[in-house]
Design a protein around this motif. Structure first.
Motif, short mmCIF file in Angstrom:
data_model
loop_
_atom_site.label_atom_id
_atom_site.label_comp_id
_atom_site.label_asym_id
_atom_site.label_seq_id
_atom_site.Cartn_x
_atom_site.Cartn_y
_atom_site.Cartn_z
N THR A 151 -32.53 5.19 -34.21
CA THR A 151 -32.59 6.27 -35.27
C THR A 151 -32.72 5.60 -36.53
O THR A 151 -33.46 6.30 -37.48
N TYR A 152 -32.19 4.61 -36.99
CA TYR A 152 -32.13 4.30 -38.34
C TYR A 152 -33.04 3.02 -38.86
O TYR A 152 -33.18 2.76 -39.72
N ARG A 154 -36.03 3.84 -41.15
CA ARG A 154 -35.46 4.34 -42.47
C ARG A 154 -34.74 2.86 -43.30
O ARG A 154 -34.91 3.06 -44.46
N THR A 155 -34.19 2.25 -42.61
CA THR A 155 -33.59 0.88 -42.97
C THR A 155 -34.86 0.07 -43.88
O THR A 155 -34.51 -0.50 -44.79
N GLY A 193 -24.49 1.38 -45.41
CA GLY A 193 -26.14 1.62 -45.64
C GLY A 193 -26.36 1.12 -46.97
O GLY A 193 -27.40 0.31 -47.40
N SER A 195 -30.36 8.18 -46.19
CA SER A 195 -31.05 7.74 -44.87
C SER A 195 -29.87 7.99 -43.87
O SER A 195 -30.29 7.60 -42.60
N TYR A 196 -28.61 7.89 -44.16
CA TYR A 196 -27.61 7.76 -43.40
C TYR A 196 -26.48 8.87 -43.71
O TYR A 196 -26.26 9.23 -44.90
N LEU A 249 -27.56 0.05 -38.40
CA LEU A 249 -28.51 0.40 -39.42
C LEU A 249 -29.97 0.10 -38.73
O LEU A 249 -31.03 0.58 -39.21
N GLU A 302 -25.99 14.33 -38.55
CA GLU A 302 -26.33 13.22 -37.52
C GLU A 302 -24.98 12.73 -37.28
O GLU A 302 -24.76 12.20 -36.04
#
Length: 502
Positions: free
Chosen positions: A296-297, A300-301, A433, A424-425, A292, A493
């Motif tokens: 990439t994440y 967003r996290t 997430g 977001s995931y 997370l 993704e």
């Protein structure tokens, strides 16, 4: 200001055509990605997909009802068990302590053993905990029952959000963002139901038996859980995308037929392995919590956690303190307090939630969350400046500002905190997430529920200055990170990653 670039995936005409023609010829699935494309195209007319979504929202209803059910009765509980303000804070926060642990484990289990199993397990928590809370002989038993109830809430939200996201189309009316945002009006419907039940019980119970009101309200939480358990076998299935990600394409095809109304056949690759050419999504692992925060994440996290924590801190303080706040403003008896709290929930929070669902596919989550937080901030500053209203005009203005806060919560962060946490995931990370997000959110709730009785006793209406910091902090992060999940094919993704676990 930094910006996240959101790629717009090309429309998959082949998937749409296959889905539209499923009645004439079965769709062919060769990989989990094919299953995701069929789900993203939308369910067939007359399928059970909407029933699955309704049952998932029933779980959200239970979460909200159980969190709200103690709000009105806390004064009676404090009097019956002779609790200090600090002890009231501990009893109030017990449910969120449980939800912190439940979310941490529930997110992992949702990805590891599947959505269906976790959903069925958490319903049992609701039944046992609700009955135990209603019969609690002392504050220790009540706190323990509320902790157990919170554990069920923590387990439920990751799986409920997964069902909402994984049984919905990716774009258009009723898309994934709209389905997930529907958790918000379901939440407010539950809080309104709670107040309606309290109102009904208040009307029928003799005055000398009103001490039973909080017990009956808590115990009633077992009823909707039993209803969900009763209908589960007919309608609830595993998520087809999750099943496909585990390599069970045949099982995914059966679910598509049973629940989504889509005929699909598995076309095996040479050698009998239907997964030979597919990129395998990440396997469930505790290490996925670290994913997370990869490149990439990470942003967003951070954004999802900030929106969720800020929303939860402010909302829990307001909604839990609503009966006390209204009683202070109106200086009336319990009946007026119950009716006013119910009206505010229905007219402002619930209507706002419906607007959040309606605007999710068109306006998007980011703009609505910014607008909602802005309205909340203005409303809280107004309440702080008014303080204790001294005349009728100021009382009306204060009530309208409370309504403005709840309205902004409904169409803004209330609806879309879960949109960000869920969308977001991709499927392989969705449980983790949402679980991580809810761990932070419930931690914020715990702080809020514990501190509000203490701060309100010490600061009076000046507590609104403290609460106003929450939407302000979230607004600043939203302006720094512009991520729009509505209409974005997040599950793609899963199949574009270079290798499992990376």
């Amino acid at each position: 200001m930094s910006t996240i670039a959101v790629p717009t995936p090309p429309a998959d005409a082949a998937a749409r055509d296959a889905h539209a023609a499923h009645a004439a010829a079965p769709a062919v699935i060769r990989s989990a990605q094919d299953v995701a494309r069929l789900v993203n195209a939308g369910a067939a007319t007359g399928s059970n997909a909407r029933v699955v979504l309704a049952i998932a929202l029933g779980g959200v209803f239970l979460d909200a009802y159980d969190l709200t059910s103690l709000a009105y009765g806390v004064k009676d509980i404090a009097r019956e068990f002779a609790l200090s303000p600090v002890q009231v804070g501990f009893v109030s926060a017990a449910i969120t302590f449980g939800a912190i642990l439940g979310a941490l484990f529930g997110g992992y289990l949702t990805d590891r053993i599947g959505r269906y199993r976790v959903f069925m397990a958490d319903m049992l928590f609701f039944v046992v905990a609700a009955i135990a809370a209603g019969l609690a002989p002392n504050a220790w038993v009540l706190g323990g029952a509320r902790f157990l109830m919170g554990f069920g809430v923590g387990l439920d939200l990751p799986v409920a959000m997964a069902f909402l996201a994984e049984f919905s189309r990716v774009a258009g009316k009723g898309n994934k963002a709209a389905s997930v945002a529907a958790w918000c009006p379901a939440w407010y419907a539950a809080t309104s139901t709670c107040y309606l039940l309290i109102l009904g019980l208040y009307a029928i119970l003799p005055a000398h038996q009103l001490g039973w009101l909080w017990r009956l309200t808590l115990a009633f939480g077992a009823v909707p859980a039993l209803v969900i358990i009763a209908v589960r076998s007919r309608y609830i299935s595993e998520s087809p995308v999750w099943a496909a990600n585990q390599g069970d394409l045949e099982g995914a095809a059966r679910i598509l037929k049973r629940t989504y109304g889509v005929d699909a056949v598995v076309e095996r690759a040479q050698g009998g392995d239907p997964h030979a050419a597919q990129t395998r999504p990440r396997a469930a692992s505790w290490r996925n919590y670290g994913v997370l925060f990869n490149a990439t994440y990470r942003r967003r996290t951070i954004l999802a956690a900030t929106i969720g924590a800020a929303s939860s801190f402010g909302y829990n303080a307001i909604i839990f303190g609503l009966p006390v706040i209204i009683a202070s403003f109106l200086q009336q008896g319990p009946l007026t307090t119950i009716v006013a709290a119910l009206a505010l929930n229905l007219l402002f929070a619930f209507v706002g939630g419906l607007i959040g669902v309606r605007t999710a596919p068109t306006v998007g989550a980011w703009k609505m969350t910014v607008l909602g937080h802005s309205l909340q901030f203005v409303s809280l500053i107004g309440l702080a400046l008014i303080g204790h209203p001294g005349n009728g005009v100021l009382v009306v203005l204060a009530i309208l500002l409370l309504g403005g806060y709840l309205f902004g919560q409904g169409f803004g962060p209330g609806s879309h905190s879960m949109t960000y946490a869920s969308l977001s995931y991709p499927t392989s990370l969705r449980g983790i997430g949402v679980g991580f997000n809810q761990t932070l959110v419930r931690s914020s709730s715990t702080v809020s529920l514990f501190l509000f009785p203490i701060l309100a006793a010490a600061l009076g209406t000046k507590v609104f200055w403290v609460i106003a910091l929450a939407p302000l902090a979230s607004l600043l992060v939203l302006l720094a990170i512009r991520w729009e999940p509505s209409g974005y094919d997040i599950d793609a993704e899963d199949y574009a990653q270079p290798a499992p676990g990376q």
